[in-house]
Design a protein around this motif. Structure first.
Motif, PDB file in Angstrom:
ATOM      1  N   VAL A   1       8.026  10.756 -20.628  1.00 56.36           N
ATOM      2  CA  VAL A   1       8.274  11.778 -19.615  1.00 56.36           C
ATOM      3  C   VAL A   1       9.457  11.326 -18.770  1.00 56.36           C
ATOM      4  O   VAL A   1       9.390  10.318 -18.072  1.00 56.36           O
ATOM      5  CB  VAL A   1       7.034  12.020 -18.726  1.00 56.36           C
ATOM      6  CG1 VAL A   1       7.347  13.037 -17.637  1.00 56.36           C
ATOM      7  CG2 VAL A   1       5.869  12.509 -19.584  1.00 56.36           C
ATOM      8  N   ALA A   2      10.557  12.071 -18.820  1.00 59.16           N
ATOM      9  CA  ALA A   2      11.805  11.641 -18.194  1.00 59.16           C
ATOM     10  C   ALA A   2      12.100  12.354 -16.883  1.00 59.16           C
ATOM     11  O   ALA A   2      13.215  12.294 -16.382  1.00 59.16           O
ATOM     12  CB  ALA A   2      12.968  11.841 -19.164  1.00 59.16           C
ATOM     13  N   LEU A   3      11.111  13.027 -16.304  1.00 54.74           N
ATOM     14  CA  LEU A   3      11.333  13.716 -15.036  1.00 54.74           C
ATOM     15  C   LEU A   3      11.809  12.741 -13.962  1.00 54.74           C
ATOM     16  O   LEU A   3      11.321  11.610 -13.887  1.00 54.74           O
ATOM     17  CB  LEU A   3      10.025  14.361 -14.552  1.00 54.74           C
ATOM     18  CG  LEU A   3       9.569  15.647 -15.244  1.00 54.74           C
ATOM     19  CD1 LEU A   3       8.143  15.973 -14.821  1.00 54.74           C
ATOM     20  CD2 LEU A   3      10.492  16.794 -14.897  1.00 54.74           C
ATOM     21  N   PRO A   4      12.761  13.155 -13.104  1.00 52.29           N
ATOM     22  CA  PRO A   4      13.133  12.295 -11.973  1.00 52.29           C
ATOM     23  C   PRO A   4      11.963  12.152 -11.010  1.00 52.29           C
ATOM     24  O   PRO A   4      11.250  13.124 -10.735  1.00 52.29           O
ATOM     25  CB  PRO A   4      14.312  13.033 -11.334  1.00 52.29           C
ATOM     26  CG  PRO A   4      14.199  14.443 -11.807  1.00 52.29           C
ATOM     27  CD  PRO A   4      13.555  14.399 -13.152  1.00 52.29           C
ATOM     28  N   VAL A   5      11.755  10.941 -10.502  1.00 55.85           N
ATOM     29  CA  VAL A   5      10.602  10.647  -9.651  1.00 55.85           C
ATOM     30  C   VAL A   5      11.056   9.995  -8.353  1.00 55.85           C
ATOM     31  O   VAL A   5      11.793   9.005  -8.363  1.00 55.85           O
ATOM     32  CB  VAL A   5       9.597   9.712 -10.368  1.00 55.85           C
ATOM     33  CG1 VAL A   5       8.458   9.331  -9.428  1.00 55.85           C
ATOM     34  CG2 VAL A   5       9.050  10.386 -11.620  1.00 55.85           C
ATOM     35  N   LEU A   6      10.606  10.581  -7.233  1.00 53.67           N
ATOM     36  CA  LEU A   6      10.799  10.008  -5.902  1.00 53.67           C
ATOM     37  C   LEU A   6       9.460   9.451  -5.449  1.00 53.67           C
ATOM     38  O   LEU A   6       8.472  10.183  -5.382  1.00 53.67           O
ATOM     39  CB  LEU A   6      11.270  11.085  -4.925  1.00 53.67           C
ATOM     40  CG  LEU A   6      11.261  10.722  -3.434  1.00 53.67           C
ATOM     41  CD1 LEU A   6      12.217   9.581  -3.135  1.00 53.67           C
ATOM     42  CD2 LEU A   6      11.599  11.949  -2.580  1.00 53.67           C
ATOM     43  N   MET A   7       9.401   8.157  -5.150  1.00 53.92           N
ATOM     44  CA  MET A   7       8.156   7.547  -4.682  1.00 53.92           C
ATOM     45  C   MET A   7       8.147   7.478  -3.168  1.00 53.92           C
ATOM     46  O   MET A   7       9.129   7.073  -2.541  1.00 53.92           O
ATOM     47  CB  MET A   7       7.988   6.144  -5.272  1.00 53.92           C
ATOM     48  CG  MET A   7       6.739   5.411  -4.792  1.00 53.92           C
ATOM     49  SD  MET A   7       6.379   3.888  -5.733  1.00 53.92           S
ATOM     50  CE  MET A   7       5.528   4.597  -7.164  1.00 53.92           C
ATOM     51  N   LEU A   8       7.031   7.901  -2.568  1.00 52.89           N
ATOM     52  CA  LEU A   8       6.810   7.796  -1.129  1.00 52.89           C
ATOM     53  C   LEU A   8       5.775   6.712  -0.881  1.00 52.89           C
ATOM     54  O   LEU A   8       4.756   6.648  -1.562  1.00 52.89           O
ATOM     55  CB  LEU A   8       6.289   9.118  -0.560  1.00 52.89           C
ATOM     56  CG  LEU A   8       7.137  10.375  -0.781  1.00 52.89           C
ATOM     57  CD1 LEU A   8       6.452  11.578  -0.123  1.00 52.89           C
ATOM     58  CD2 LEU A   8       8.532  10.192  -0.227  1.00 52.89           C
ATOM     59  N   SER A   9       6.021   5.864   0.100  1.00 56.05           N
ATOM     60  CA  SER A   9       5.072   4.781   0.356  1.00 56.05           C
ATOM     61  C   SER A   9       5.226   4.223   1.750  1.00 56.05           C
ATOM     62  O   SER A   9       6.335   4.152   2.278  1.00 56.05           O
ATOM     63  CB  SER A   9       5.265   3.653  -0.662  1.00 56.05           C
ATOM     64  OG  SER A   9       4.382   2.573  -0.382  1.00 56.05           O
ATOM     65  N   ALA A  10       4.081   3.817   2.330  1.00 66.62           N
ATOM     66  CA  ALA A  10       4.108   3.091   3.593  1.00 66.62           C
ATOM     67  C   ALA A  10       4.584   1.659   3.377  1.00 66.62           C
ATOM     68  O   ALA A  10       4.899   0.950   4.338  1.00 66.62           O
ATOM     69  CB  ALA A  10       2.715   3.090   4.223  1.00 66.62           C
ATOM     70  N   LEU A  11       4.629   1.234   2.108  1.00 60.65           N
ATOM     71  CA  LEU A  11       5.100  -0.114   1.770  1.00 60.65           C
ATOM     72  C   LEU A  11       6.603  -0.045   1.545  1.00 60.65           C
ATOM     73  O   LEU A  11       7.067   0.214   0.437  1.00 60.65           O
ATOM     74  CB  LEU A  11       4.383  -0.622   0.515  1.00 60.65           C
ATOM     75  CG  LEU A  11       2.845  -0.647   0.591  1.00 60.65           C
ATOM     76  CD1 LEU A  11       2.257  -1.069  -0.753  1.00 60.65           C
ATOM     77  CD2 LEU A  11       2.371  -1.571   1.701  1.00 60.65           C
ATOM     78  N   GLY A  12       7.358  -0.261   2.619  1.00 67.19           N
ATOM     79  CA  GLY A  12       8.797  -0.035   2.555  1.00 67.19           C
ATOM     80  C   GLY A  12       9.643  -1.277   2.482  1.00 67.19           C
ATOM     81  O   GLY A  12      10.868  -1.183   2.543  1.00 67.19           O
ATOM     82  N   ARG A  13       9.012  -2.461   2.343  1.00 60.49           N
ATOM     83  CA  ARG A  13       9.805  -3.682   2.275  1.00 60.49           C
ATOM     84  C   ARG A  13      10.653  -3.702   1.013  1.00 60.49           C
ATOM     85  O   ARG A  13      10.330  -3.062   0.006  1.00 60.49           O
ATOM     86  CB  ARG A  13       8.888  -4.910   2.328  1.00 60.49           C
ATOM     87  CG  ARG A  13       8.089  -5.035   3.622  1.00 60.49           C
ATOM     88  CD  ARG A  13       7.410  -6.397   3.705  1.00 60.49           C
ATOM     89  NE  ARG A  13       6.565  -6.660   2.548  1.00 60.49           N
ATOM     90  CZ  ARG A  13       5.312  -6.237   2.428  1.00 60.49           C
ATOM     91  NH1 ARG A  13       4.756  -5.522   3.399  1.00 60.49           N
ATOM     92  NH2 ARG A  13       4.597  -6.527   1.349  1.00 60.49           N
ATOM     93  N   THR A  14      11.734  -4.477   1.049  1.00 55.76           N
ATOM     94  CA  THR A  14      12.678  -4.504  -0.069  1.00 55.76           C
ATOM     95  C   THR A  14      11.987  -4.822  -1.382  1.00 55.76           C
ATOM     96  O   THR A  14      12.241  -4.170  -2.406  1.00 55.76           O
ATOM     97  CB  THR A  14      13.787  -5.543   0.203  1.00 55.76           C
ATOM     98  OG1 THR A  14      14.510  -5.153   1.376  1.00 55.76           O
ATOM     99  CG2 THR A  14      14.739  -5.635  -0.975  1.00 55.76           C
ATOM    100  N   GLU A  15      11.090  -5.823  -1.390  1.00 59.35           N
ATOM    101  CA  GLU A  15      10.469  -6.208  -2.650  1.00 59.35           C
ATOM    102  C   GLU A  15       9.581  -5.086  -3.199  1.00 59.35           C
ATOM    103  O   GLU A  15       9.443  -4.934  -4.410  1.00 59.35           O
ATOM    104  CB  GLU A  15       9.653  -7.498  -2.491  1.00 59.35           C
ATOM    105  CG  GLU A  15       8.494  -7.416  -1.508  1.00 59.35           C
ATOM    106  CD  GLU A  15       8.882  -7.821  -0.097  1.00 59.35           C
ATOM    107  OE1 GLU A  15       7.981  -8.235   0.657  1.00 59.35           O
ATOM    108  OE2 GLU A  15      10.077  -7.731   0.245  1.00 59.35           O
TER     109      GLU A  15
END
Length: 227
Positions: A74-88
């Motif tokens: 499945v090659a749909l573009p994906v935007l992830m939302l998260s409260a875990l925003g640290r670089t790693e």
């Protein structure tokens, strides 16, 4: 402006409503899935322009979902939302196959802008060229890859990587170049994000064909070979 059909995988109903209300202001149709199982099913069975994926869900993590989607082709573009925003954590999401990562809390206008930018990149609205190298073809406008006339399904990030190798075909592409030009990072996050994505791309380009086509230059980077 194109109106998009978007799948939002989010178990928090208040957060889901906020995203739906925000994107409906610009004409988008947002379909919500309240758990990972339903999200995987909808992404595989129905037509969407883009997926917005929460990282923490009750039945599986967003990382598990994106991994399953990419493994299933499945090659749909994906935007992830998260409260875990640290670089790693952002790098972990990008490593798994997401195309953009937005930390919570976020401004509604930034969400709209990120969605629009991700859709533009995925649909290649500003490009029309075809790059040919050996038996490989990169159709930039259609965002498709072909080898010996056979279509090679790629995720949005894999296509960006493929396009970059095609634009630098026959030349050594360093890790620093990939971090800067494909991942938009001006530092090395000290993860295997490049190795993982190059490995996935190599398997897709070489499976069912004779001989290697994406060479590892140890200590330097990678080089696309003509066949």
């Amino acid at each position: 402006m194109n109106n998009l059909r978007i799948l939002h995988v989010e178990d928090d109903l208040q957060a889901a409503k906020m995203v739906a209300d925000t994107l409906s202001r610009v004409g988008d149709d947002v379909v919500n899935a309240a758990n990972g199982k339903d999200g995987l099913r909808l992404a595989s069975e129905e037509e969407f322009d883009l997926v917005i994926l929460d990282r923490m869900l009750p039945d599986m993590s967003g990382i598990d979902i994106i991994t399953k989607l990419r493994d299933a082709g499945v090659a749909l573009p994906v935007l992830m939302l998260s409260a875990l925003g640290r670089t790693e954590k952002r790098i972990e999401g990008l490593d798994a196959g997401v195309d953009d990562y937005l930390a919570k809390p976020f401004e509604q206008e930034e969400l709209i802008a990120r969605v629009r930018a991700l859709h533009r990149r995925a649909s290649g609205q500003s490009h029309s060229a075809v790059i040919i190298f050996g038996d490989l073809e990169c159709h930039i406008k259609a965002r498709t890859a072909h080898r010996q006339g056979r279509h090679i399904p790629l995720s949005p990030k894999e296509f960006e990587l493929f396009k970059y190798f095609m634009q630098n075909a026959g030349e050594t592409v360093t890790r620093e170049m990939l971090l800067r030009d494909v991942w938009n990072l001006n530092f090395d996050p000290q993860t295997n994000v490049i190795d993982v994505n190059v490995g996935r791309l190599r398997r897709k380009l070489e499976e069912g064909f004779d001989g290697p086509i994406l060479e590892t230059i140890w200590g330097a980077g990678y080089r696309l070979l003509a066949r």
